[in-house]
Design an enzyme around this catalytic site. Structure first.
Site, mmCIF file in Angstrom:
data_model
loop_
_atom_site.group_PDB
_atom_site.id
_atom_site.type_symbol
_atom_site.label_atom_id
_atom_site.label_comp_id
_atom_site.label_asym_id
_atom_site.label_seq_id
_atom_site.Cartn_x
_atom_site.Cartn_y
_atom_site.Cartn_z
ATOM 1 N N HIS A 105 0.854 -1.196 0.000
ATOM 2 C CA HIS A 105 0.000 0.000 0.000
ATOM 3 C C HIS A 105 0.891 1.249 0.000
ATOM 4 C CE1 HIS A 105 -3.536 2.435 0.780
ATOM 5 N NE2 HIS A 105 -2.829 3.079 1.683
ATOM 6 N N ALA A 138 -9.875 -8.891 5.926
ATOM 7 C CA ALA A 138 -11.169 -8.426 5.418
ATOM 8 C C ALA A 138 -11.326 -6.916 5.602
ATOM 9 C CB ALA A 138 -12.289 -9.183 6.120
HETATM 10 C C1 GRF Z 1 1.206 0.559 -5.999
HETATM 11 O O1 GRF Z 1 1.562 1.835 -5.517
HETATM 12 C C2 GRF Z 1 0.447 -0.218 -4.962
HETATM 13 O O2 GRF Z 1 0.846 0.041 -3.661
HETATM 14 C C3 GRF Z 1 -0.946 0.295 -5.149
HETATM 15 O O3 GRF Z 1 -1.086 0.366 -6.542
HETATM 16 C C4 GRF Z 1 0.181 0.654 -7.117
HETATM 17 C C5 GRF Z 1 0.404 -0.381 -8.198
HETATM 18 O O4 GRF Z 1 1.307 0.059 -9.163
HETATM 19 N N1 GRF Z 1 -1.905 -0.559 -4.483
HETATM 20 P P1 GRF Z 1 1.546 -0.743 -10.521
HETATM 21 O O5 GRF Z 1 0.212 -0.943 -11.201
HETATM 22 O O6 GRF Z 1 2.161 -2.063 -10.152
HETATM 23 O O7 GRF Z 1 2.490 0.114 -11.291
#
Ligand code: GRF
Length: 190
Positions: A105, A138
């Protein structure tokens, strides 16, 4: 050795980093046509597009989640890494793979949960943000934290420049943590 699947919805740069780190990915699942699928195809990784039929209030989350669980079971997956996956799944998936679904995240959780994490951090005016690798549960963006990396916010940052620097950290941290959890002796219970 665990059998790893990656769930993706977008650009796939985190997936690309997992591939570049030679992680053995058995399956890539996408919820919509997206560049991540092309990246998996180019790397010769099996893909499964489980197209989300609706983004509106009529979306049947339970039925959709059942399809995802079925695909993962058919490939005998026992470790799942969400990498830019944009569909909130029904709690049933966390019962099907307890403590074996990971997420990265783009904030220092528990700050700035949700899909606007980078914009929210900028708007709040924090001077330091980053990324969090955690066990997904969840409850959205709330599971046990496995690792974090900090990223300074620069005065000139836009959402795009800040997110790109955060992703730079995610591309290093996530492969490292996943590799640890792939080992049978990682302490994760089967
Ligand atoms: C990342 O920053 C991840 O943390 C978030 O979405 C982004 C995905 O990047 N959940 P990508 O599509 O792999 O370039």
């Amino acid at each position: 050795m665990k059998k790893l699947a990656v769930l993706a919805s977008g650009a796939g740069s985190i997936l690309q980093a997992l591939i570049a780190h030679d992680l053995p990915i058995a399956l890539v699942v996408a919820d919509r046509p997206c560049p991540a699928l092309d990246i998996a195809d180019a790397a010769g990784i099996p893909t499964w597009l489980i197209r989300r039929p609706s983004f509106g209030p009529d979306f049947n989350r339970t039925a959709y989640t059942t399809l995802v669980i079925t695909a993962l079971h058919e490939h005998h997956i026992n470790l799942i890494a969400m990498a830019g996956w944009m569909t909130i799944l029904d709690p049933a998936i966390f019962d099907a793979f307890p403590r074996h679904i990971l997420n990265t995240h783009p904030s220092l959780l528990p700050a700035f949960k949700g899909d606007r994490a980078v914009a929210d951090a900028l708007a709040y005016g924090v001077k330091l943000t980053g990324c969090t690798v955690h066990i997904a549960t969840a409850e959205l963006d709330a599971g046990p934290i496995l690792a974090q990396a900090a990223v300074p916010v620069l005065p000139s940052d836009t959402r795009e420049t800040l997110h790109e620097r955060i992703k730079h950290q995610e591309r290093k941290l996530y492969p490292h943590i996943i590799r640890q959890l792939m080992q049978p002796e990682s302490g994760q219970q089967e």
